[in-house]
Design a protein around this motif. Structure first.
Motif, PDB file in Angstrom:
ATOM      1  N   GLY A  73      -7.657   4.996  -3.779  1.00 38.76           N
ATOM      2  CA  GLY A  73      -6.853   6.211  -3.706  1.00 38.76           C
ATOM      3  C   GLY A  73      -7.476   7.285  -2.839  1.00 38.76           C
ATOM      4  O   GLY A  73      -8.701   7.419  -2.785  1.00 38.76           O
ATOM      5  N   VAL A  74      -6.641   8.039  -2.145  1.00 41.45           N
ATOM      6  CA  VAL A  74      -7.094   9.155  -1.313  1.00 41.45           C
ATOM      7  C   VAL A  74      -6.365  10.421  -1.747  1.00 41.45           C
ATOM      8  O   VAL A  74      -5.307  10.361  -2.383  1.00 41.45           O
ATOM      9  N   GLU A  75      -6.941  11.563  -1.411  1.00 36.97           N
ATOM     10  CA  GLU A  75      -6.363  12.833  -1.846  1.00 36.97           C
ATOM     11  C   GLU A  75      -5.166  13.251  -1.004  1.00 36.97           C
ATOM     12  O   GLU A  75      -4.285  13.967  -1.483  1.00 36.97           O
ATOM     13  N   ARG A  76      -5.129  12.835   0.250  1.00 42.92           N
ATOM     14  CA  ARG A  76      -4.096  13.356   1.163  1.00 42.92           C
ATOM     15  C   ARG A  76      -3.628  12.249   2.098  1.00 42.92           C
ATOM     16  O   ARG A  76      -4.426  11.442   2.578  1.00 42.92           O
ATOM     17  N   LEU A  77      -2.332  12.237   2.352  1.00 48.55           N
ATOM     18  CA  LEU A  77      -1.751  11.326   3.325  1.00 48.55           C
ATOM     19  C   LEU A  77      -0.940  12.130   4.334  1.00 48.55           C
ATOM     20  O   LEU A  77      -0.327  13.145   3.988  1.00 48.55           O
ATOM     21  N   GLU A  78      -0.959  11.669   5.566  1.00 50.34           N
ATOM     22  CA  GLU A  78      -0.185  12.312   6.626  1.00 50.34           C
ATOM     23  C   GLU A  78       1.081  11.502   6.893  1.00 50.34           C
ATOM     24  O   GLU A  78       1.282  10.423   6.346  1.00 50.34           O
ATOM     25  N   GLY A  79       1.938  12.008   7.758  1.00 53.51           N
ATOM     26  CA  GLY A  79       3.115  11.271   8.159  1.00 53.51           C
ATOM     27  C   GLY A  79       2.754  10.094   9.056  1.00 53.51           C
ATOM     28  O   GLY A  79       1.602   9.930   9.464  1.00 53.51           O
ATOM     29  N   TYR A  80       3.714   9.266   9.374  1.00 51.01           N
ATOM     30  CA  TYR A  80       3.489   8.083  10.196  1.00 51.01           C
ATOM     31  C   TYR A  80       4.514   8.015  11.306  1.00 51.01           C
ATOM     32  O   TYR A  80       5.561   8.667  11.257  1.00 51.01           O
ATOM     33  N   THR A  81       4.218   7.215  12.317  1.00 48.15           N
ATOM     34  CA  THR A  81       5.190   6.788  13.311  1.00 48.15           C
ATOM     35  C   THR A  81       5.147   5.273  13.332  1.00 48.15           C
ATOM     36  O   THR A  81       4.085   4.675  13.527  1.00 48.15           O
ATOM     37  N   HIS A  82       6.304   4.637  13.113  1.00 49.46           N
ATOM     38  CA  HIS A  82       6.288   3.185  12.917  1.00 49.46           C
ATOM     39  C   HIS A  82       7.629   2.583  13.315  1.00 49.46           C
ATOM     40  O   HIS A  82       8.680   3.161  13.059  1.00 49.46           O
ATOM     41  N   LEU A 102       1.799  -0.159  -4.817  1.00 50.21           N
ATOM     42  CA  LEU A 102       1.286   0.376  -3.555  1.00 50.21           C
ATOM     43  C   LEU A 102       1.615   1.858  -3.401  1.00 50.21           C
ATOM     44  O   LEU A 102       0.743   2.673  -3.058  1.00 50.21           O
ATOM     45  N   LEU A 103       2.874   2.231  -3.651  1.00 51.24           N
ATOM     46  CA  LEU A 103       3.315   3.610  -3.458  1.00 51.24           C
ATOM     47  C   LEU A 103       2.700   4.562  -4.479  1.00 51.24           C
ATOM     48  O   LEU A 103       2.627   5.773  -4.248  1.00 51.24           O
ATOM     49  N   THR A 104       2.240   4.016  -5.603  1.00 47.65           N
ATOM     50  CA  THR A 104       1.617   4.852  -6.627  1.00 47.65           C
ATOM     51  C   THR A 104       0.110   4.903  -6.453  1.00 47.65           C
ATOM     52  O   THR A 104      -0.518   5.957  -6.609  1.00 47.65           O
ATOM     53  N   ALA A 105      -0.506   3.779  -6.107  1.00 44.28           N
ATOM     54  CA  ALA A 105      -1.965   3.681  -6.069  1.00 44.28           C
ATOM     55  C   ALA A 105      -2.602   4.437  -4.918  1.00 44.28           C
ATOM     56  O   ALA A 105      -3.753   4.884  -5.025  1.00 44.28           O
ATOM     57  N   VAL A 106      -1.866   4.597  -3.798  1.00 47.80           N
ATOM     58  CA  VAL A 106      -2.497   5.164  -2.600  1.00 47.80           C
ATOM     59  C   VAL A 106      -3.006   6.588  -2.812  1.00 47.80           C
ATOM     60  O   VAL A 106      -3.930   7.033  -2.133  1.00 47.80           O
ATOM     61  N   ARG A 107      -2.399   7.325  -3.769  1.00 50.61           N
ATOM     62  CA  ARG A 107      -2.887   8.680  -4.034  1.00 50.61           C
ATOM     63  C   ARG A 107      -3.365   8.846  -5.472  1.00 50.61           C
ATOM     64  O   ARG A 107      -3.583   9.969  -5.940  1.00 50.61           O
ATOM     65  N   ALA A 108      -3.538   7.727  -6.183  1.00 54.31           N
ATOM     66  CA  ALA A 108      -4.117   7.787  -7.518  1.00 54.31           C
ATOM     67  C   ALA A 108      -5.637   7.877  -7.405  1.00 54.31           C
ATOM     68  O   ALA A 108      -6.235   7.354  -6.464  1.00 54.31           O
ATOM     69  N   GLU A 109      -6.262   8.521  -8.360  1.00 54.38           N
ATOM     70  CA  GLU A 109      -7.718   8.690  -8.327  1.00 54.38           C
ATOM     71  C   GLU A 109      -8.396   7.373  -8.674  1.00 54.38           C
ATOM     72  O   GLU A 109      -8.104   6.744  -9.697  1.00 54.38           O
TER      73      GLU A 109
END
Length: 459
Positions: free
Chosen positions: A244-253, A197-204
């Motif tokens: 995968g996406v190019e950019r991720l923002e911070g979260y509040t959780h 999960l932590l690798t795939a979210v910004r993989a092409e």
């Protein structure tokens, strides 16, 4: 070598325990008194630390709420700071993680910080995305069985990473970037699922993960990643798709409640004949545990703000328990429950199918008067529902047997809490050393024991 690793682990656990307010290494417990009162559990250890690592993926700060004050959180905090992440705590239980100045860290520093945690391996994907390189030292953690990192390394290779092993540790690079992959885990490993999960979210491209773990903490991590901008589909039959996406923002959780700590206190109430209300305990994540708790003879009342666990009187009943991945009976639940089963009438059997060395803690229970026989090759049973697995073990507990005080040393996180339960349930006085290991997953343990009326002194 094993003795050196155990000594190193104990040293790191003690140091981290001091940083989270547990300054004593030993506790003397005067048993035979029911635990009664009200305590509160905060966010899950198995989510909070992973959520902290996920903050590395964002371009803006993240806010994590209801974070427990435990040593594993302290270790991850210091590791993030070593990589340039600014970590602050504006109020009790809240962490603000700002990754805007992420930089490479000195390997020696990471190696020193990682001694009592296996979390460092989950830094791989985020660091590859942010820095193009990840350095992973030898991993620590509880000595409850082999936790091979092959699943993690094979998944990273599938994304296009190059893994080089040396005497220092593991160097991982991705000169051509990371791309989506089709991955099927041989076992629904929680850690390997988190790695993907932590690798795939910004993989092409698109990643398909089969035979994934679906623990509540995994789904909560997915919720966090979705808040950050990830696109993740959870399909039937343990299949997850990640675009995968190019950019991720911070979260509040706000972190999901710690079901493992809740189950531990529930077992303590049952074993001591007590009555404990656990604030912030949630029924949906505990359905399997609650079924077994009721079958043993325990009672519980579910309220909006928590769950009351208590011994309603009468004899406890023997049961058969099989640990399994979610939604099965968690391996972290069986050790505290075994203490209660020593007081049940008849013969109980616990089949451990997740970790092969998790019954090592029972040796000390024999010294306290328990009747437990460990079968190192497991046991066949016509009533079993979980398929037999390689390296599984079984423990046969015959009860009820009176427990008496003894001097014991904490071997691992859940085993350590189990010793506390046994000491509290036993007649006489017990001394428990290596207390720092318990601080890895139990917040304010001394304050909670006090609130529940336990009779003890710290050394």
């Amino acid at each position: 070598m094993a003795a050196d690793q155990a000594a190193s682990l104990a040293k790191h656990a003690s140091q981290s325990g001091e940083r989270v307010g547990l300054t004593a290494d030993r506790i003397t417990v005067h048993g035979g008194k029911p635990l009664q009162g009200r305590i509160r559990v905060r966010g899950a250890k198995n989510l909070a630390t992973k959520a902290m690592v996920a903050a590395l993926l964002g371009e803006t700060p993240s806010v994590l709420q209801d974070v427990p004050l435990i040593s594993d959180v302290d270790i991850v905090t210091r590791m993030l700071e070593a990589y340039g992440v600014a970590v602050s705590s504006p109020d009790d239980g809240t962490l603000v993680l700002d990754p805007q100045n992420v930089e490479k860290a000195h390997f020696a520093k990471i190696d020193a910080l990682a001694g009592s945690s296996r979390i460092p391996i989950l830094f791989c994907g985020p660091l590859l995305h942010r820095l193009g390189e990840a350095l992973i030292p030898d991993l620590g953690g509880c000595r409850i069985g082999d936790r091979p990192i092959d699943f993690h390394m094979d998944a990273l290779r599938a994304f296009g990473a190059i893994v080089d092993k040396s005497y220092e540790g593991i160097t991982i690079t991705a000169p051509d970037g990371l791309h989506g992959a089709h991955i099927e885990l041989p076992y629904p490993s929680v850690g390997a699922t988190e790695q993907v999960l932590l690798t795939a979210v910004r993989a092409e491209g698109v990643t398909e993960l089969k035979n994934a773990a679906i623990e509540p903490e995994i789904l909560d991590l997915i919720a966090i990643l979705q808040k950050m901008g990830a696109i993740i589909w959870v399909e039937p039959n343990r299949t997850i798709f990640i675009e995968g996406v190019e950019r991720l923002e911070g979260y509040t959780h706000r972190a999901i409640s710690d079901r493992n700590e809740t189950a531990s206190w529930a077992s303590a109430a049952l074993a001591t004949g007590g009555d404990i209300f656990v604030e912030n305990a949630k029924q949906p994540e505990l359905l399997t545990f609650l079924n077994v708790f009721r079958k043993v003879g325990g009672a519980f009342d579910v309220a909006e703000d928590g769950i009351r666990f208590y011994h309603p009187g009468g004899a406890l009943k023997a049961v058969q328990v099989e640990t399994d991945v979610h939604p099965g009976f968690m391996t972290d639940w069986q050790q505290p429950l075994i203490i209660a089963l020593t007081q049940a009438e008849g013969v109980s059997t616990v089949h451990e199918t997740v970790y092969e060395n998790r019954f090592g803690f029972t040796d000390a229970l024999l010294d306290m008067g328990a009747d437990i026989v460990v079968h190192k090759d497991g046991l066949e049973s016509v009533t079993r529902r979980v398929p037999r697995r390689r390296l599984e073990q079984a423990a046969v507990i015959t009860g009820p047997t009176p427990l008496h005080g003894a001097d014991v040393r904490v071997p691992d996180l859940r085993g350590g809490f189990s010793y506390l339960i046994a000491a509290l349930a036993a007649d006489g006085t017990s001394t428990i050393s290596n207390l720092g290991l318990i601080s890895r997953g139990y917040e304010h343990i001394i304050d909670k024991l006090t609130a529940l009326g336990a009779d003890f002194e710290l050394d």
